[in-house]
Design a protein around this motif. Structure first.
Motif, PDB file in Angstrom:
ATOM      1  N   SER A  78      50.505  53.061  36.033  1.00  0.00           N
ATOM      2  CA  SER A  78      50.618  51.788  36.736  1.00  0.00           C
ATOM      3  C   SER A  78      49.244  51.232  37.089  1.00  0.00           C
ATOM      4  CB  SER A  78      51.446  51.951  38.017  1.00  0.00           C
ATOM      5  OG  SER A  78      52.738  52.392  37.707  1.00  0.00           O
ATOM      6  N   THR A  79      48.358  52.104  37.519  1.00  0.00           N
ATOM      7  CA  THR A  79      46.997  51.699  37.860  1.00  0.00           C
ATOM      8  C   THR A  79      46.280  51.140  36.639  1.00  0.00           C
ATOM      9  OG1 THR A  79      46.892  53.344  39.616  1.00  0.00           O
ATOM     10  CG2 THR A  79      44.794  52.505  38.797  1.00  0.00           C
ATOM     11  N   LYS A  80      46.402  51.833  35.521  1.00  0.00           N
ATOM     12  CA  LYS A  80      45.764  51.372  34.277  1.00  0.00           C
ATOM     13  C   LYS A  80      46.337  50.028  33.845  1.00  0.00           C
ATOM     14  CE  LYS A  80      43.026  54.838  33.617  1.00  0.00           C
ATOM     15  NZ  LYS A  80      41.622  54.679  33.918  1.00  0.00           N
ATOM     16  N   ALA A  81      47.644  49.846  34.008  1.00  0.00           N
ATOM     17  CA  ALA A  81      48.270  48.578  33.642  1.00  0.00           C
ATOM     18  C   ALA A  81      47.722  47.437  34.491  1.00  0.00           C
ATOM     19  CB  ALA A  81      49.786  48.675  33.779  1.00  0.00           C
ATOM     20  N   LEU A  82      47.565  47.665  35.788  1.00  0.00           N
ATOM     21  CA  LEU A  82      46.999  46.636  36.670  1.00  0.00           C
ATOM     22  C   LEU A  82      45.536  46.357  36.335  1.00  0.00           C
ATOM     23  CD1 LEU A  82      48.533  47.343  40.186  1.00  0.00           C
ATOM     24  CD2 LEU A  82      48.638  45.207  38.894  1.00  0.00           C
ATOM     25  N   GLN A  83      44.783  47.406  36.040  1.00  0.00           N
ATOM     26  CA  GLN A  83      43.377  47.214  35.676  1.00  0.00           C
ATOM     27  C   GLN A  83      43.252  46.411  34.388  1.00  0.00           C
ATOM     28  OE1 GLN A  83      42.048  51.281  35.643  1.00  0.00           O
ATOM     29  NE2 GLN A  83      41.292  51.182  37.746  1.00  0.00           N
ATOM     30  N   SER A  84      44.103  46.703  33.430  1.00  0.00           N
ATOM     31  CA  SER A  84      44.087  45.975  32.173  1.00  0.00           C
ATOM     32  C   SER A  84      44.425  44.501  32.394  1.00  0.00           C
ATOM     33  CB  SER A  84      45.082  46.614  31.198  1.00  0.00           C
ATOM     34  OG  SER A  84      45.144  45.893  30.001  1.00  0.00           O
ATOM     35  N   PHE A  85      45.420  44.242  33.233  1.00  0.00           N
ATOM     36  CA  PHE A  85      45.778  42.871  33.569  1.00  0.00           C
ATOM     37  C   PHE A  85      44.600  42.162  34.242  1.00  0.00           C
ATOM     38  CE2 PHE A  85      47.228  39.894  36.838  1.00  0.00           C
ATOM     39  CZ  PHE A  85      47.793  38.922  36.025  1.00  0.00           C
ATOM     40  N   ALA A  86      43.962  42.846  35.179  1.00  0.00           N
ATOM     41  CA  ALA A  86      42.830  42.259  35.903  1.00  0.00           C
ATOM     42  C   ALA A  86      41.687  41.913  34.959  1.00  0.00           C
ATOM     43  CB  ALA A  86      42.352  43.209  37.000  1.00  0.00           C
ATOM     44  N   LEU A  87      41.407  42.786  34.008  1.00  0.00           N
ATOM     45  CA  LEU A  87      40.324  42.512  33.058  1.00  0.00           C
ATOM     46  C   LEU A  87      40.650  41.314  32.171  1.00  0.00           C
ATOM     47  CD1 LEU A  87      39.243  46.114  32.036  1.00  0.00           C
ATOM     48  CD2 LEU A  87      37.943  44.448  33.383  1.00  0.00           C
ATOM     49  N   GLN A  88      41.894  41.189  31.757  1.00  0.00           N
ATOM     50  CA  GLN A  88      42.295  40.028  30.965  1.00  0.00           C
ATOM     51  C   GLN A  88      42.129  38.746  31.773  1.00  0.00           C
ATOM     52  OE1 GLN A  88      43.301  39.841  27.697  1.00  0.00           O
ATOM     53  NE2 GLN A  88      43.288  37.627  27.961  1.00  0.00           N
ATOM     54  N   LEU A  89      42.561  38.781  33.024  1.00  0.00           N
ATOM     55  CA  LEU A  89      42.430  37.624  33.893  1.00  0.00           C
ATOM     56  C   LEU A  89      40.960  37.270  34.128  1.00  0.00           C
ATOM     57  CD1 LEU A  89      44.509  35.817  35.310  1.00  0.00           C
ATOM     58  CD2 LEU A  89      44.175  37.208  37.344  1.00  0.00           C
ATOM     59  N   LEU A  90      40.143  38.284  34.303  1.00  0.00           N
ATOM     60  CA  LEU A  90      38.709  38.060  34.492  1.00  0.00           C
ATOM     61  C   LEU A  90      38.087  37.428  33.250  1.00  0.00           C
ATOM     62  CD1 LEU A  90      36.162  38.397  36.218  1.00  0.00           C
ATOM     63  CD2 LEU A  90      35.954  40.699  35.276  1.00  0.00           C
ATOM     64  N   GLU A  91      38.466  37.918  32.083  1.00  0.00           N
ATOM     65  CA  GLU A  91      37.941  37.339  30.842  1.00  0.00           C
ATOM     66  C   GLU A  91      38.316  35.861  30.741  1.00  0.00           C
ATOM     67  OE1 GLU A  91      38.230  37.750  25.986  1.00  0.00           O
ATOM     68  OE2 GLU A  91      39.220  39.240  27.238  1.00  0.00           O
ATOM     69  N   GLU A  92      39.560  35.543  31.059  1.00  0.00           N
ATOM     70  CA  GLU A  92      39.992  34.148  31.013  1.00  0.00           C
ATOM     71  C   GLU A  92      39.243  33.307  32.039  1.00  0.00           C
ATOM     72  OE1 GLU A  92      44.229  34.449  31.377  1.00  0.00           O
ATOM     73  OE2 GLU A  92      44.442  35.179  29.319  1.00  0.00           O
TER      74      GLU A  92
END
Length: 134
Positions: A78-92
């Motif tokens: 779950s933590t990795k999934a949230l981190q991955s989402f956060a990185l995508q959002l940051l890139e955008e």
């Protein structure tokens, strides 16, 4: 609202989304015509619902007295999934908001827009620092 590590408040979801900045949900920011994630909003919401399901699964695991290591494995996922989402959002955010500020800055005469670019970069840097603290 929740308090972040930096001591600021962040919306927890629901009807509070966007109210902290004085904007209605889904309303474009006056400085750059929309959020960087707007084009992928449906995909992001689907991803967040999947993560929410993982969290609900964790609650069920605790209620059902599942073995600790199995729960920790799911916490990690779950933590990795949230981190991955956060990185995508940051890139955008970088591609849209920061890039828009840079373009607008270049269009202004006398370097007046440089402060806006610096503010966007500082904002992104602070977000990265918060992500790294997790």
């Amino acid at each position: 609202m929740t308090t972040t590590a930096a001591g600021t408040t962040a919306p927890t979801g629901g009807d509070e989304r966007g109210q902290a900045s004085g904007q209605a949900s889904g309303q474009a920011s006056p400085t750059h015509g929309g959020h960087g994630y707007a084009h992928h909003k449906d995909q992001h919401l689907k991803r967040l619902r999947r993560i929410e399901g993982q969290i609900r699964g964790l609650q069920r695991m605790v209620e059902e007295d599942v073995y600790c290591i199995d729960i920790l494995t799911q916490v990690s996922a779950s933590t990795k999934a949230l981190q991955s989402f956060a990185l995508q959002l940051l890139e955008e955010h970088l591609r849209h908001c920061v890039a828009s500020a840079a373009v607008e800055s270049a269009a202004k005469e006398g370097g007046e827009g440089a402060d806006e670019v610096d503010a966007k970069v500082a904002e992104a840097t602070a977000a990265i620092a918060r992500l790294l603290r997790t």
